[in-house]
Write a protein that holds these residues in place. Structure first.
Motif, PDB file in Angstrom:
ATOM      1  N   ALA A 147      -0.181  -5.728  15.401  1.00  0.00           N
ATOM      2  CA  ALA A 147      -0.384  -5.735  13.956  1.00  0.00           C
ATOM      3  C   ALA A 147      -1.668  -6.487  13.630  1.00  0.00           C
ATOM      4  O   ALA A 147      -1.948  -7.554  14.169  1.00  0.00           O
ATOM      5  CB  ALA A 147       0.799  -6.403  13.267  1.00  0.00           C
ATOM      6  N   ASP A 148      -2.464  -5.917  12.750  1.00  0.00           N
ATOM      7  CA  ASP A 148      -3.736  -6.499  12.334  1.00  0.00           C
ATOM      8  C   ASP A 148      -3.651  -6.772  10.835  1.00  0.00           C
ATOM      9  O   ASP A 148      -3.825  -5.871  10.011  1.00  0.00           O
ATOM     10  CB  ASP A 148      -4.881  -5.537  12.643  1.00  0.00           C
ATOM     11  N   HIS A 149      -3.367  -8.033  10.475  1.00  0.00           N
ATOM     12  CA  HIS A 149      -3.181  -8.371   9.064  1.00  0.00           C
ATOM     13  C   HIS A 149      -4.462  -8.184   8.265  1.00  0.00           C
ATOM     14  O   HIS A 149      -4.413  -7.853   7.072  1.00  0.00           O
ATOM     15  CB  HIS A 149      -2.658  -9.796   8.928  1.00  0.00           C
ATOM     16  N   ALA A 150      -5.611  -8.404   8.895  1.00  0.00           N
ATOM     17  CA  ALA A 150      -6.875  -8.199   8.189  1.00  0.00           C
ATOM     18  C   ALA A 150      -7.047  -6.722   7.821  1.00  0.00           C
ATOM     19  O   ALA A 150      -7.459  -6.387   6.707  1.00  0.00           O
ATOM     20  CB  ALA A 150      -8.047  -8.670   9.047  1.00  0.00           C
TER      21      ALA A 150
ATOM     22  N   PRO B  62       9.081  -3.647   8.575  1.00  0.00           N
ATOM     23  CA  PRO B  62       7.882  -2.809   8.476  1.00  0.00           C
ATOM     24  C   PRO B  62       8.209  -1.316   8.356  1.00  0.00           C
ATOM     25  O   PRO B  62       7.574  -0.599   7.578  1.00  0.00           O
ATOM     26  CB  PRO B  62       7.122  -3.128   9.764  1.00  0.00           C
ATOM     27  N   ARG B  63       9.197  -0.856   9.109  1.00  0.00           N
ATOM     28  CA  ARG B  63       9.555   0.568   9.034  1.00  0.00           C
ATOM     29  C   ARG B  63      10.028   0.943   7.630  1.00  0.00           C
ATOM     30  O   ARG B  63       9.700   2.013   7.111  1.00  0.00           O
ATOM     31  CB  ARG B  63      10.628   0.897  10.064  1.00  0.00           C
ATOM     32  N   ASP B  64      10.825   0.067   7.001  1.00  0.00           N
ATOM     33  CA  ASP B  64      11.301   0.341   5.646  1.00  0.00           C
ATOM     34  C   ASP B  64      10.130   0.398   4.666  1.00  0.00           C
ATOM     35  O   ASP B  64      10.111   1.228   3.750  1.00  0.00           O
ATOM     36  CB  ASP B  64      12.289  -0.749   5.209  1.00  0.00           C
TER      37      ASP B  64
ATOM     38  N   ASP C  63      -2.740   3.343   9.286  1.00  0.00           N
ATOM     39  CA  ASP C  63      -3.048   2.367   8.240  1.00  0.00           C
ATOM     40  C   ASP C  63      -1.784   1.946   7.495  1.00  0.00           C
ATOM     41  O   ASP C  63      -1.654   0.793   7.063  1.00  0.00           O
ATOM     42  CB  ASP C  63      -4.063   2.947   7.256  1.00  0.00           C
ATOM     43  N   ALA C  64      -0.870   2.890   7.328  1.00  0.00           N
ATOM     44  CA  ALA C  64       0.379   2.562   6.638  1.00  0.00           C
ATOM     45  C   ALA C  64       1.150   1.478   7.391  1.00  0.00           C
ATOM     46  O   ALA C  64       1.705   0.549   6.785  1.00  0.00           O
ATOM     47  CB  ALA C  64       1.232   3.814   6.476  1.00  0.00           C
ATOM     48  N   TRP C  65       1.181   1.579   8.710  1.00  0.00           N
ATOM     49  CA  TRP C  65       1.880   0.561   9.515  1.00  0.00           C
ATOM     50  C   TRP C  65       1.173  -0.786   9.434  1.00  0.00           C
ATOM     51  O   TRP C  65       1.827  -1.838   9.337  1.00  0.00           O
ATOM     52  CB  TRP C  65       1.985   1.016  10.972  1.00  0.00           C
ATOM     53  N   GLN C  66      -0.158  -0.795   9.446  1.00  0.00           N
ATOM     54  CA  GLN C  66      -0.881  -2.061   9.340  1.00  0.00           C
ATOM     55  C   GLN C  66      -0.651  -2.700   7.970  1.00  0.00           C
ATOM     56  O   GLN C  66      -0.474  -3.928   7.859  1.00  0.00           O
ATOM     57  CB  GLN C  66      -2.378  -1.858   9.591  1.00  0.00           C
ATOM     58  N   LEU C  67      -0.619  -1.892   6.935  1.00  0.00           N
ATOM     59  CA  LEU C  67      -0.311  -2.410   5.604  1.00  0.00           C
ATOM     60  C   LEU C  67       1.110  -2.967   5.556  1.00  0.00           C
ATOM     61  O   LEU C  67       1.367  -4.018   4.963  1.00  0.00           O
ATOM     62  CB  LEU C  67      -0.498  -1.306   4.557  1.00  0.00           C
ATOM     63  N   ALA C  68       2.034  -2.259   6.199  1.00  0.00           N
ATOM     64  CA  ALA C  68       3.427  -2.719   6.208  1.00  0.00           C
ATOM     65  C   ALA C  68       3.554  -4.081   6.879  1.00  0.00           C
ATOM     66  O   ALA C  68       4.290  -4.967   6.396  1.00  0.00           O
ATOM     67  CB  ALA C  68       4.303  -1.696   6.908  1.00  0.00           C
ATOM     68  N   TYR C  69       2.859  -4.274   7.987  1.00  0.00           N
ATOM     69  CA  TYR C  69       2.924  -5.577   8.657  1.00  0.00           C
ATOM     70  C   TYR C  69       2.250  -6.671   7.816  1.00  0.00           C
ATOM     71  O   TYR C  69       2.676  -7.829   7.830  1.00  0.00           O
ATOM     72  CB  TYR C  69       2.292  -5.495  10.048  1.00  0.00           C
ATOM     73  N   TYR C  70       1.208  -6.302   7.078  1.00  0.00           N
ATOM     74  CA  TYR C  70       0.588  -7.274   6.181  1.00  0.00           C
ATOM     75  C   TYR C  70       1.560  -7.675   5.074  1.00  0.00           C
ATOM     76  O   TYR C  70       1.720  -8.863   4.763  1.00  0.00           O
ATOM     77  CB  TYR C  70      -0.689  -6.694   5.577  1.00  0.00           C
ATOM     78  N   VAL C  71       2.211  -6.697   4.477  1.00  0.00           N
ATOM     79  CA  VAL C  71       3.196  -6.991   3.429  1.00  0.00           C
ATOM     80  C   VAL C  71       4.328  -7.847   3.992  1.00  0.00           C
ATOM     81  O   VAL C  71       4.808  -8.785   3.349  1.00  0.00           O
ATOM     82  CB  VAL C  71       3.736  -5.686   2.808  1.00  0.00           C
TER      83      VAL C  71
END
Length: 503
Positions: free
Chosen positions: A154-157, A211-213, A238-246
């Motif tokens: 996961a890349d929060h940036a 993250p999946r939810d 990108d959706a997965w990276q955004l999910a991990y950021y959230v």
């Protein structure tokens, strides 16, 4: 004795509530066991018994209790469902409906029905799909959620960059607190006010906080609300990276019915950011919206949780209080907070803050802070309602307080004597007591709402000395005492045994 047993039993509520709060992160795709053949008569009977009170006899969202819930119960005949694994504009799968029945929707009036027999839940699913032609006209369409990269990749940036690219801050705010510039203007498909999710409160994510939810919400949208599908605007990577950021924005909640104070020697801290506050453990109180005089709730709840730290020095008690508020309102109406105590001579169980004040209910000791007070002061008085303190009918005694608002969050410090002599009938607190305390919060930007906590026990502990093997037992003042702790120990041991056995 009933009161003691009742209060002791309340000590188990954090265990129960914690289980509820964990549910969103564990919203699992239910693996169907034996699925019976659909029988609409059986499904309708189950619906009438368990669902009609909120969703209505014919499923139109007009049940007896509907007006007391916000958001309102779903009109099942329209075929519009928020939490699905399917494309926007299409109906959910049977498994989606089964999962909602099984897990409920945290933060709403929709409970989980996992205690119902699995067969009964499947019959309910069959009946629900019979209520709307949408299940024939707009059958489910699957959505590709892509591949989970896992937390190590996961890349929060990158996720934050996607957050900015998609304009998420317009509604959810820069820090995800639900305080974006558009937040207060949003309405749902039925014209009712709605608010974007405070992304820091993961425990209240209705469709799950993994993250999946989160990816599923982004790519399927939340039909009936201003939250669209971004399936055409963002790649699954990108959706997965955004999910991990959230997910990284979410804060743990220490929901409890007990707040343990810590004793300090010397003056108590006045600054909300004083590091000495961290010597006391944080306690989080869940807040509930109060119905209006017509028994209705007609606006979304914008303040759902309050955190408290308690310090005392044997002479005074200091409270550091923190809650999320999407707007800084210092005019009329203003953001405000009340700390409720039991006045001198009033003990035992009292009416819930959900219903106080009612006719013939006892007065309460209130410490009222308002953002409209230019001096940032709080005032304490024993009063029969809130309005007499708000409008100045009762002047009250000034209590020292400090307040700060930053990025959608208020932090307020209020200090009062343990045994004040300047407020007639004020609560007299023993430095070794268990003190029932309640909290009431007003959001000036959402003036029709008042949010209240349950009564929380604040334990004022004596100082520990070097070599002391244990702390003194709390005294029998303000409704607490050694008997409570004895009973609580038995109840807690039994409760933990049940939890372990269940697991």
């Amino acid at each position: 004795m009933r009161s003691l047993v009742h209060r002791a039993a309340l000590l188990l509520l954090p265990l129960v509530e914690s289980a509820v709060l964990v549910a969103p992160s564990a919203v699992a795709e239910t693996i169907a066991g034996h699925r019976p053949s659909p029988d609409l008569a059986v499904g309708r009977a189950a619906y009438q018994q368990h669902c009609a009170r909120c969703h209505g006899v014919e499923g139109r969202g007009d049940g007896y209790d509907a007006k007391r819930l916000y958001p309102r119960p779903r009109d099942l005949t329209e075929g519009i469902f928020k939490f699905r694994s399917t494309a926007t504009g299409t109906t959910p799968t049977d498994e989606d409906l089964f999962n909602t029945l099984t897990n409920g929707l945290p933060g709403t009036g929709m409970p989980d029905w996992s205690h119902l027999d699995e067969g009964a839940r499947w019959q309910l699913v069959a009946y629900l799909t019979s209520l709307s032609a949408a299940f024939t006209d707009a059958p489910p369409e699957s959505v590709n959620l892509g591949t989970d990269p896992g937390p190590k990749r996961a890349d929060h940036a990158q996720g934050h960059a996607v957050y900015e690219k998609l304009g998420c801050a317009a509604c959810h705010g820069l820090g995800g607190r639900g305080n974006g510039p558009s937040a207060a203007t949003l309405v749902d498909n039925w014209g009712r006010p709605t608010r974007p999710k405070d992304l820091t409160e993961g425990w209240s994510y209705r469709g799950g906080n993994r993250p999946r939810d989160i990816v599923a919400r982004m790519l399927t949208g939340i039909d009936g609300t201003p939250m669209p599908s971004y399936a055409e605007a963002v790649s699954t990577d990108d959706a997965w990276q955004l999910a991990y950021y959230v997910r990284s924005l979410q804060r743990d909640i220490a929901s409890t019915m007990i707040a343990h104070a810590r004793r300090l020697e010397g003056p108590l801290p006045e600054d909300p950011d004083d590091p000495r506050w961290q010597e006391a453990p944080r306690a989080d109180a869940r807040l509930r919206a109060v119905v209006d005089t017509q028994g209705q709730i007609n606006a979304p709840q914008t303040v759902t949780r309050l955190s408290v730290w308690v310090l005392h020095n044997g002479e005074a008690m200091g409270l550091r209080l923190m809650w999320n508020d999407t707007s800084d309102d210092r005019g009329t109406p203003a953001d405000a907070l009340a700390v409720a105590l039991l006045p001198q001579g009033l003990g035992g169980d009292v009416v819930s803050l959900q219903t106080w004040p009612l006719r013939d209910t006892p007065s309460l000791d209130l410490c009222l802070w308002s953002a409209a007070q230019t001096a940032g002061e709080a005032r304490e008085a024993v009063a029969k309602d809130f309005s007499t303190l708000f409008d100045g009918t009762i002047a009250g005694t000034v209590r020292e307080s400090r307040a700060a608002y930053l990025d959608g969050e208020w932090t307020v410090v209020i200090t009062r004597p343990l045994a004040p002599t300047d407020v007639p009938g004020a609560a007299q607190l023993d430095a070794q007591a268990i003190v029932p305390v309640g909290f009431v919060v007003w959001d000036g930007g959402n003036p029709s709402q008042r949010a209240v906590s349950m009564w929380i026990d604040v334990v004022l502990r004596p100082p520990k000395t070097r070599g002391q093997g244990h702390e003194a037992a709390p005294s029998k003042t303000q409704g607490g005492g050694g008997a409570i702790w004895a009973i609580a120990s038995v109840v807690l041991v039994a409760g933990l045994g049940l939890v372990i056995k269940t697991r």
